[in-house]
Write a protein that holds these residues in place. Structure first.
Motif, PDB file in Angstrom:
ATOM      1  N   GLN B  52       0.941  -1.160   0.106  1.00 33.12           N
ATOM      2  CA  GLN B  52       0.037  -0.027   0.151  1.00 33.12           C
ATOM      3  C   GLN B  52       0.964   1.304  -0.206  1.00 33.12           C
ATOM      4  O   GLN B  52       1.438   1.600   1.027  1.00 33.12           O
ATOM      5  CB  GLN B  52      -0.895   0.042   1.212  1.00 33.12           C
ATOM      6  CG  GLN B  52      -1.557  -1.284   1.467  1.00 33.12           C
ATOM      7  CD  GLN B  52      -2.676  -1.676   0.800  1.00 33.12           C
ATOM      8  OE1 GLN B  52      -3.173  -0.725  -0.391  1.00 33.12           O
ATOM      9  NE2 GLN B  52      -2.965  -3.105   0.329  1.00 33.12           N
ATOM     10  N   ILE B  53       0.941   1.830  -1.037  1.00 31.86           N
ATOM     11  CA  ILE B  53       1.644   3.177  -1.220  1.00 31.86           C
ATOM     12  C   ILE B  53       1.065   4.268  -0.560  1.00 31.86           C
ATOM     13  O   ILE B  53       1.398   5.402  -0.125  1.00 31.86           O
ATOM     14  CB  ILE B  53       2.027   3.398  -2.701  1.00 31.86           C
ATOM     15  CG1 ILE B  53       3.226   2.404  -3.207  1.00 31.86           C
ATOM     16  CG2 ILE B  53       2.427   4.694  -2.991  1.00 31.86           C
ATOM     17  CD1 ILE B  53       4.591   2.659  -2.681  1.00 31.86           C
ATOM     18  N   LEU B  54      -0.369   4.254  -0.994  1.00 25.44           N
ATOM     19  CA  LEU B  54      -1.351   5.226  -0.280  1.00 25.44           C
ATOM     20  C   LEU B  54      -2.000   4.769   0.915  1.00 25.44           C
ATOM     21  O   LEU B  54      -2.580   3.754   0.867  1.00 25.44           O
ATOM     22  CB  LEU B  54      -2.442   5.546  -1.480  1.00 25.44           C
ATOM     23  CG  LEU B  54      -1.910   6.156  -3.005  1.00 25.44           C
ATOM     24  CD1 LEU B  54      -3.024   5.946  -3.844  1.00 25.44           C
ATOM     25  CD2 LEU B  54      -1.433   7.460  -2.758  1.00 25.44           C
ATOM     26  N   ILE B 289       3.731  12.644  -9.106  1.00 20.69           N
ATOM     27  CA  ILE B 289       2.996  11.386  -9.477  1.00 20.69           C
ATOM     28  C   ILE B 289       1.695  11.201  -9.006  1.00 20.69           C
ATOM     29  O   ILE B 289       0.823  10.606  -9.642  1.00 20.69           O
ATOM     30  CB  ILE B 289       4.119  10.163  -8.837  1.00 20.69           C
ATOM     31  CG1 ILE B 289       5.420  10.204  -9.510  1.00 20.69           C
ATOM     32  CG2 ILE B 289       3.562   9.010  -8.705  1.00 20.69           C
ATOM     33  CD1 ILE B 289       5.366   9.905 -10.943  1.00 20.69           C
ATOM     34  N   ALA B 290       1.598  11.897  -7.760  1.00 17.59           N
ATOM     35  CA  ALA B 290       0.099  11.860  -7.279  1.00 17.59           C
ATOM     36  C   ALA B 290      -1.039  12.400  -8.475  1.00 17.59           C
ATOM     37  O   ALA B 290      -1.738  12.043  -8.595  1.00 17.59           O
ATOM     38  CB  ALA B 290       0.012  12.441  -6.140  1.00 17.59           C
ATOM     39  N   THR B 336      11.210   3.200 -13.270  1.00 22.58           N
ATOM     40  CA  THR B 336      12.052   4.265 -12.262  1.00 22.58           C
ATOM     41  C   THR B 336      11.156   4.144 -10.880  1.00 22.58           C
ATOM     42  O   THR B 336      10.215   3.208 -10.835  1.00 22.58           O
ATOM     43  CB  THR B 336      11.694   5.617 -12.664  1.00 22.58           C
ATOM     44  OG1 THR B 336      10.235   5.995 -12.828  1.00 22.58           O
ATOM     45  CG2 THR B 336      12.163   5.965 -14.177  1.00 22.58           C
ATOM     46  N   PRO B 337      12.014   4.715 -10.065  1.00 21.63           N
ATOM     47  CA  PRO B 337      10.946   4.772  -8.779  1.00 21.63           C
ATOM     48  C   PRO B 337       9.688   5.493  -8.776  1.00 21.63           C
ATOM     49  O   PRO B 337       8.740   4.650  -8.148  1.00 21.63           O
ATOM     50  CB  PRO B 337      12.057   5.392  -7.693  1.00 21.63           C
ATOM     51  CG  PRO B 337      13.406   5.487  -8.226  1.00 21.63           C
ATOM     52  CD  PRO B 337      13.201   5.331  -9.727  1.00 21.63           C
ATOM     53  N   GLU B 338       9.391   6.276  -9.620  1.00 22.69           N
ATOM     54  CA  GLU B 338       8.082   7.152  -9.676  1.00 22.69           C
ATOM     55  C   GLU B 338       7.389   5.985 -10.525  1.00 22.69           C
ATOM     56  O   GLU B 338       5.979   6.048  -9.904  1.00 22.69           O
ATOM     57  CB  GLU B 338       8.491   8.326 -10.460  1.00 22.69           C
ATOM     58  CG  GLU B 338       9.205   9.239  -9.926  1.00 22.69           C
ATOM     59  CD  GLU B 338      10.858   9.227  -9.978  1.00 22.69           C
ATOM     60  OE1 GLU B 338      11.199   8.117 -10.736  1.00 22.69           O
ATOM     61  OE2 GLU B 338      11.438   9.783  -9.147  1.00 22.69           O
ATOM     62  N   MET B 340       7.409   2.735 -10.064  1.00 22.12           N
ATOM     63  CA  MET B 340       7.031   1.992  -9.192  1.00 22.12           C
ATOM     64  C   MET B 340       5.818   2.278  -8.411  1.00 22.12           C
ATOM     65  O   MET B 340       4.878   1.642  -8.089  1.00 22.12           O
ATOM     66  CB  MET B 340       8.143   1.595  -8.314  1.00 22.12           C
ATOM     67  CG  MET B 340       9.355   0.617  -9.017  1.00 22.12           C
ATOM     68  SD  MET B 340      10.744   0.355  -8.073  1.00 22.12           S
ATOM     69  CE  MET B 340      10.118  -0.715  -7.059  1.00 22.12           C
ATOM     70  N   LYS B 341       5.960   3.806  -7.792  1.00 17.77           N
ATOM     71  CA  LYS B 341       5.162   4.293  -6.919  1.00 17.77           C
ATOM     72  C   LYS B 341       3.607   4.310  -7.870  1.00 17.77           C
ATOM     73  O   LYS B 341       2.533   3.965  -7.272  1.00 17.77           O
ATOM     74  CB  LYS B 341       5.366   5.627  -6.516  1.00 17.77           C
ATOM     75  CG  LYS B 341       6.222   5.504  -5.616  1.00 17.77           C
ATOM     76  CD  LYS B 341       6.908   7.075  -5.002  1.00 17.77           C
ATOM     77  CE  LYS B 341       7.950   6.962  -4.192  1.00 17.77           C
ATOM     78  NZ  LYS B 341       8.512   8.351  -3.702  1.00 17.77           N
ATOM     79  N   MET B 344       2.017   0.881  -8.037  1.00 18.08           N
ATOM     80  CA  MET B 344       1.447   0.545  -6.862  1.00 18.08           C
ATOM     81  C   MET B 344       0.159   1.237  -6.433  1.00 18.08           C
ATOM     82  O   MET B 344      -0.958   0.538  -5.889  1.00 18.08           O
ATOM     83  CB  MET B 344       2.311   0.384  -5.864  1.00 18.08           C
ATOM     84  CG  MET B 344       3.377  -0.751  -5.994  1.00 18.08           C
ATOM     85  SD  MET B 344       4.572  -0.571  -4.506  1.00 18.08           S
ATOM     86  CE  MET B 344       5.581  -2.235  -4.881  1.00 18.08           C
ATOM     87  N   ALA B 345       0.290   2.515  -6.656  1.00 17.38           N
ATOM     88  CA  ALA B 345      -1.104   3.577  -6.528  1.00 17.38           C
ATOM     89  C   ALA B 345      -2.513   2.952  -7.289  1.00 17.38           C
ATOM     90  O   ALA B 345      -3.345   2.920  -6.873  1.00 17.38           O
ATOM     91  CB  ALA B 345      -0.657   4.801  -6.507  1.00 17.38           C
TER      92      ALA B 345
END
Lengths: 528, 528
Positions: B52-54, B289-290, B336-338, B340-341, B344-345
């Motif tokens: 859970q990223i969020l 990203i959000a 990228t790490p972004e 990945m986020k 997952m979101a």
């Protein structure tokens, strides 16, 4: 139309002719070095929920099987003083043998006194690391007999390369500590090697460091060097752990003399012990991953319990290093699906015991190719999602640990920084949700030049060290460099920019005097 | 002593001379091809808990911001028939414009009727795939304009390479489906390309497949080809979804005509629609990203709601494709790490809505180097831990989707199989816990020849396709092959062994007759 057929960013109509429809712009690719980002990567916290590979029942089963091993089979403890201490603590020492058996209650009583979190102190307080809990600490490659870069090829470890690797560790904040000798400098005589190497580490870095447990005197010399480096009293040093050692069991089910001596010297002085069985499934441990983890757990619990028999409350980590071998050749394998499971299962066990968890960034490739990257990435996946607290061999480990690679060091730093960025909480502030920016742009517009973008674009995303994002044509003009090429260039650029961290001249003088005195005394006895 | 200094497996004493102390045995490395492991990789289930990223509150915030976008800003809907259908369903169509706004209640009502799981049927029932829930399905690369292998270099897509890539997809069970045209064969005229390509896919594979939504007639031809391939009636086809299409929004906030037409043709016949916004943060979406995920979510919900306006209960997937761009050049970045986020979101959002989640295995490398591997591995990490159900571009995607790479295909298959092995539950049976084996071996022994090992060693561990685990000397004698070298050899070996899956001659005849008839009619209108 699939997303890969998306036209150039602002074209609007689907087309039947997809060739070159999604051009990438030119510009810079891997031709840059990142700054170390200030203190951004100094104190990493992993807030992810841990992946549970074992059900609660299976975790119980592994735990109980390990305690049954210690109770029924026992361990061979190859040091009389250790057996005496264990007997005094209540263990069952079979007279005339090295075999010691441990009641499960005794093991659980002992590990209960080990702290779940502690600080490992560096000579620069900014470099102190928090061990355990949600903290994530990276230490560079340790103990490779060989060193390699592309021009110099693979060669035996030596002082010059040792120093370069130590300098690289100092150059990146994401490398929180050194991890022993990144490469073994065999051009320094073994009797004084630890004096030269640890003195170098104190001078060339300001980070916390490791000493090998290869006999009492080396431990004592290392403790004194760490004390001098910090400029503190031995009393303060005992309050503030400032040195760590890796204790490997000689699997299966044996702890050798120097390792046990290391626990005695380090734990009695409240320094950090990392107990890491080396349990390759199918070789020194059962061929099943569950069985290898059971044995890992038995051996780790034995070593950890012994630290607490030596000194209640001494800082200690639970180390996991279970992987598999290639069953057709016996060659060790790393970064495999089996390794991932073992890492995650180990994390569940460490957390069950309330102990910090030590893991590794592994791979078995002989060069810096895709294999080196995917095996390392899978390792880091397991370490991160499995809740590792301390990752040894984080950067530079190549060829299953036989070689410290300069290029791999840079590749790993880039991957570690990506992990760190991934772990940075996603900004979900009202500003980040960007409703106003979406209102401003509206359907069919673009975000390149908007105020919301301009205010953020320089720091919005991680800028990798190595990833080459140039388009094919620009990349071709540049000679089609691979990650290996970029890493080769970058490690030399970083070394050229290296600066020694400040060190009080009085401390340096004291350190040199100590090393000179100990060398004059002959260092330590060796076998040759 | 650190674990990397572990001597040859059965040596016992620590030593000061670490050089070559941990020899790896010789033997085979990457010189082998794995069998496809029977049906081992056919039906993958991901039982991991989702990362859970969020937070629950942040998930609410993203959800609400997306619905506010649809309510206040709306989307441009570039097809009159679609606007009429939306109006009929209760949306607010601004007269004389393409703008449509959607009440949040309307959106939620519509997506509530979309199924959370469904079966996508293949002409071979063993290849049917379960979409949604805990199921994990891989489809190969799609829609690259270029194709590359090492000898042939990078070249425009063509029928010969198209067919080879389709054959590769058929050769590995872990590739559950094709994903459109792996490469666009521009040597076939666009008016009949879909007829030749889909006919090839039906003949050369027995797996489920995709059709591009580039106009009504192409959709209708594809549906007929899928029906013929399965040898079923149109009524049965409507009960059993047997074809899928990717619908990309033209971000920001626009759905183009052919995409909307594709939804109408496919959803009205109960075929599978995958709605995937292409929201690169900083380009077609906010730089945060959000914010990019908010916009992705708005666009996805709009497209998904439209499928349900066309036909309640029609199968549909929530697609996420949010990544970032290199803000200095505008080049898209992947893995990228972004990324990945965002993956997952997106998973959290899809699960909130009870929808199957489509993701991708991405990278931006121009060759098969470490970057190609670590960007893909990070993508697969995010996809797996983030609960992706369907992974398009699973194998062969290179250069940010511009090139289908034969070597990357093999690398990806190896990584996908490693993911599948990782997801296989750890065996914690009494036998696997191996207490008896530990008893038999005891302290100081080894497990190579034990009965427990011998009974299991052949299947104990995953045998990778590419990983070269030979020791340095043996590897050097073999010419120091890299992963790229192995992948280059393997893809050719696999193609040489390819066999066409059985196809009823009557079906093949019917298929050929349909294609011939449609070609005689001129195929479909094109722009040229």
């Amino acid at each position: 139309m699939d997303d890969t057929t998306k036209p150039a960013l602002h074209e609007t109509e689907a087309t039947d002719i997809p060739v070159e429809r999604r051009r990438r712009t030119g510009g810079r690719g891997g031709d840059r070095i990142r700054k170390t980002n200030g203190s951004k990567y100094l104190n990493l916290v992993n807030n992810l929920s841990h992946t549970q590979i074992l059900s609660p029942e299976a975790l119980d089963d592994v735990h109980n099987a390990s305690l049954t091993i210690l109770e029924e089979i026992g361990m061979d403890i190859i040091l009389p003083e250790a057996r005496e201490r264990m007997k005094a603590a209540g263990a069952d020492v079979t007279p005339g043998t090295e075999r010691v058996r441990f009641d499960r209650g005794l093991i659980m009583d002992m590990i209960a006194s080990a702290p779940s979190t502690f600080t490992l102190h560096a000579r620069n307080p900014l470099r102190n690391v928090q061990i355990g809990g949600k903290n994530l600490v990276f230490a560079q490659v340790a103990s490779a007999p060989f060193v390699a870069d592309r021009e110099g090829g693979r060669r035996a470890g030596n002082q010059e390369d040792f120093r370069k690797l130590i300098k690289l560790a100092q150059s990146f904040d994401v490398i929180h500590m050194t991890g022993g000798y990144p490469v073994e400098p065999i051009d320094i005589h073994a009797s004084v090697r630890h004096l030269d190497c640890l003195s170098d580490i104190v001078k060339l870095t300001d980070k916390a460091f490791h000493c090998y447990s290869l006999g009492q005197q080396r431990n004592l010399d290392a403790i004194e060097i760490a004390r001098i480096g910090r400029g503190i009293s031995m009393e303060q040093m005992e309050r503030e752990p400032s040195l760590y050692t890796i204790i490997n069991s000689s699997s299966p089910l044996r702890l050798d003399g120097p390792m046990l001596q290391g626990i005695i010297e380090m734990s009695s002085r409240n320094q950090v012990v990392v107990v890491t069985p080396f349990t390759l499934a199918g070789a020194m441990a059962p061929v099943t991953i569950a069985g290898a983890v059971v044995q890992q757990n038995a051996e780790a619990l034995c070593g950890i319990a012994f630290t607490q028999m030596v000194r209640k409350g001494a800082p200690v980590m639970y180390g996991g290093f279970t992987s598999n071998v290639d069953m057709k050749t016996g060659a060790p394998a790393f970064g495999t699906p089996e390794y991932m499971k073992a890492v995650m299962a180990g994390g569940q066990l460490a957390r069950r015991y309330g102990l910090p968890y030590r893991t590794s960034n592994t791979n078995a490739s002989n060069t810096l190719d895709a294999q080196a990257a995917y095996e390392s990435a899978l390792s880091l996946w397991a370490v991160t999602q499995g809740g590792g607290n301390f990752v040894l061999h984080s950067a530079g480990w190549s060829e299953g640990g036989l070689t410290a690679s300069f290029e791999k060091f840079i590749l790993d730093v880039d991957m570690l920084q990506m992990v760190a960025e991934f772990l940075t909480p996603l900004d979900v502030s009202e500003d980040a949700l960007a409703l106003d920016a979406v209102r401003d742009v509206g359907p069919g517009g673009h975000y390149f030049g908007t105020a919301h973008t301009l205010a953020r674009y320089e720091t919005a995303f991680y800028s990798p060290i190595l990833s080459d994002w140039r388009n094919f044509e620009t990349w071709t003009e540049a000679g089609r460099p691979t990650t290996y090429d970029h890493a080769n260039r970058v490690f030399k650029e970083v070394l050229n920019k290296y600066e020694r961290p400040p060190l009080d001249p009085a401390i340096e003088e004291q350190l040199d005097a100590f090393v000179a005195k100990r060398k004059a005394e002959g260092g330590v006895p060796t076998d040759f």
